[in-house]
Scaffold this motif. Structure first.
Motif, mmCIF file in Angstrom:
data_model
loop_
_atom_site.group_PDB
_atom_site.id
_atom_site.type_symbol
_atom_site.label_atom_id
_atom_site.label_comp_id
_atom_site.label_asym_id
_atom_site.label_seq_id
_atom_site.Cartn_x
_atom_site.Cartn_y
_atom_site.Cartn_z
ATOM 1 N N GLY A 136 0.815 -1.199 0.000
ATOM 2 C CA GLY A 136 0.000 0.000 0.000
ATOM 3 C C GLY A 136 0.848 1.248 0.000
ATOM 4 N N HIS A 137 0.265 2.299 0.506
ATOM 5 C CA HIS A 137 0.887 3.621 0.471
ATOM 6 C C HIS A 137 0.511 4.364 1.745
ATOM 7 N N TYR A 138 1.435 5.158 2.278
ATOM 8 C CA TYR A 138 1.175 5.946 3.476
ATOM 9 C C TYR A 138 1.086 7.421 3.122
ATOM 10 N N THR A 139 0.140 8.112 3.763
ATOM 11 C CA THR A 139 0.054 9.566 3.696
ATOM 12 C C THR A 139 -0.080 10.078 5.124
ATOM 13 N N ALA A 140 0.119 11.369 5.286
ATOM 14 C CA ALA A 140 -0.009 11.975 6.614
ATOM 15 C C ALA A 140 -0.851 13.233 6.514
ATOM 16 N N TYR A 141 -1.601 13.494 7.573
ATOM 17 C CA TYR A 141 -2.335 14.744 7.719
ATOM 18 C C TYR A 141 -1.745 15.444 8.936
ATOM 19 N N CYS A 142 -1.359 16.705 8.763
ATOM 20 C CA CYS A 142 -0.740 17.461 9.850
ATOM 21 C C CYS A 142 -1.409 18.818 9.965
ATOM 22 N N LYS A 143 -1.581 19.239 11.217
ATOM 23 C CA LYS A 143 -2.228 20.517 11.487
ATOM 24 C C LYS A 143 -1.179 21.590 11.723
ATOM 25 N N ASN A 144 -1.297 22.702 11.010
ATOM 26 C CA ASN A 144 -0.413 23.835 11.216
ATOM 27 C C ASN A 144 -0.835 24.529 12.507
ATOM 28 N N PRO A 145 0.022 24.590 13.529
ATOM 29 C CA PRO A 145 -0.398 25.168 14.810
ATOM 30 C C PRO A 145 -0.690 26.662 14.733
ATOM 31 N N ALA A 146 -0.096 27.362 13.779
ATOM 32 C CA ALA A 146 -0.335 28.804 13.674
ATOM 33 C C ALA A 146 -1.659 29.108 12.980
ATOM 34 N N SER A 147 -1.919 28.447 11.860
ATOM 35 C CA SER A 147 -3.133 28.734 11.085
ATOM 36 C C SER A 147 -4.312 27.842 11.451
ATOM 37 N N LYS A 148 -4.029 26.724 12.167
ATOM 38 C CA LYS A 148 -5.047 25.740 12.550
ATOM 39 C C LYS A 148 -5.631 24.999 11.353
ATOM 40 N N GLU A 149 -4.946 25.044 10.215
ATOM 41 C CA GLU A 149 -5.411 24.353 9.011
ATOM 42 C C GLU A 149 -4.704 23.008 8.867
ATOM 43 N N TRP A 150 -5.394 22.070 8.237
ATOM 44 C CA TRP A 150 -4.853 20.729 8.023
ATOM 45 C C TRP A 150 -4.275 20.604 6.624
ATOM 46 N N TYR A 151 -3.162 19.847 6.526
ATOM 47 C CA TYR A 151 -2.500 19.606 5.251
ATOM 48 C C TYR A 151 -2.280 18.114 5.065
ATOM 49 N N GLU A 152 -2.403 17.664 3.827
ATOM 50 C CA GLU A 152 -2.105 16.281 3.493
ATOM 51 C C GLU A 152 -0.705 16.226 2.890
ATOM 52 N N PHE A 153 0.114 15.305 3.395
ATOM 53 C CA PHE A 153 1.464 15.085 2.882
ATOM 54 C C PHE A 153 1.464 13.741 2.163
ATOM 55 N N ASP A 154 1.649 13.784 0.860
ATOM 56 C CA ASP A 154 1.624 12.584 0.026
ATOM 57 C C ASP A 154 2.836 12.630 -0.892
ATOM 58 N N ASP A 155 3.888 11.930 -0.480
ATOM 59 C CA ASP A 155 5.163 11.971 -1.191
ATOM 60 C C ASP A 155 5.628 13.427 -1.305
ATOM 61 N N GLN A 156 5.824 13.932 -2.507
ATOM 62 C CA GLN A 156 6.333 15.290 -2.659
ATOM 63 C C GLN A 156 5.225 16.339 -2.702
ATOM 64 N N TYR A 157 3.969 15.936 -2.542
ATOM 65 C CA TYR A 157 2.848 16.864 -2.621
ATOM 66 C C TYR A 157 2.310 17.213 -1.240
ATOM 67 N N VAL A 158 2.056 18.503 -1.027
ATOM 68 C CA VAL A 158 1.432 18.985 0.200
ATOM 69 C C VAL A 158 0.204 19.783 -0.213
ATOM 70 N N THR A 159 -0.955 19.385 0.333
ATOM 71 C CA THR A 159 -2.221 19.975 -0.087
ATOM 72 C C THR A 159 -3.038 20.382 1.134
ATOM 73 N N LEU A 160 -3.618 21.572 1.090
ATOM 74 C CA LEU A 160 -4.545 22.015 2.122
ATOM 75 C C LEU A 160 -5.821 21.187 2.009
ATOM 76 N N VAL A 161 -6.303 20.644 3.142
ATOM 77 C CA VAL A 161 -7.520 19.828 3.132
ATOM 78 C C VAL A 161 -8.474 20.308 4.217
ATOM 79 N N PRO A 162 -9.775 20.106 4.034
ATOM 80 C CA PRO A 162 -10.724 20.456 5.094
ATOM 81 C C PRO A 162 -10.585 19.496 6.279
ATOM 82 N N GLU A 163 -10.938 19.953 7.461
ATOM 83 C CA GLU A 163 -10.844 19.130 8.664
ATOM 84 C C GLU A 163 -11.661 17.849 8.527
ATOM 85 N N ALA A 164 -12.756 17.899 7.791
ATOM 86 C CA ALA A 164 -13.598 16.714 7.600
ATOM 87 C C ALA A 164 -12.822 15.574 6.937
#
Length: 92
Positions: free
Chosen positions: A17-45
Motif C-alpha cells: 500500500g501507500h502511506y500519507t499523513a495529515y498534519c495541522k499547522n499550529p499557527a493557522s489551525k489548518e490541516w495539510y495532506e502530505f503525500d510523497d512530494q505533494y502537500v495539499t490544504l484539506v478540510p478538517e472533515a
C-alpha cells in the motif's frame, strides 16, 4: 489535555500500500495532506473521516501557547530573513 496534531494513514491492504499523513499547522489551525512530494490544504472533515494508522498528539500547555504567540509576534515584527536563519544560543 491534548490536541490531535497529525495522523498517518495507510492506503491499501496487508500485502502492500501507500502511506500519507495529515498534519495541522499550529499557527493557522489548518490541516495539510502530505503525500510523497505533494502537500495539499484539506478540510478538517477529510482528517476526521480518515482511518488513521498512527495518531500524534500535542500536550496543551499555557506556557507553550504563550511561547508560540511570542514567536509568531516576533516573526511578524522582523524581516523575513531573520527568522529563516535564526539559531538558538543554547544550540550553539
Amino acid at each position: 489535555m491534548y490536541d490531535l496534531s497529525s495522523v498517518i494513514v495507510h492506503h491499501g491492504g496487508a500485502g502492500g500500500g501507500h502511506y500519507t499523513a495529515y498534519c495541522k499547522n499550529p499557527a493557522s489551525k489548518e490541516w495539510y495532506e502530505f503525500d510523497d512530494q505533494y502537500v495539499t490544504l484539506v478540510p478538517e472533515a477529510t482528517v476526521t473521516e480518515a482511518e488513521p494508522y498512527v495518531l500524534f498528539y500535542s500536550k496543551k500547555s499555557s506556557n507553550v501557547e504563550i511561547a508560540r504567540e511570542e514567536v509568531l509576534q516576533l516573526d511578524k515584527e522582523t524581516e523575513p530573513s531573520f527568522m529563516k536563519f535564526y539559531v538558538s544560543v543554547e544550540w550553539l
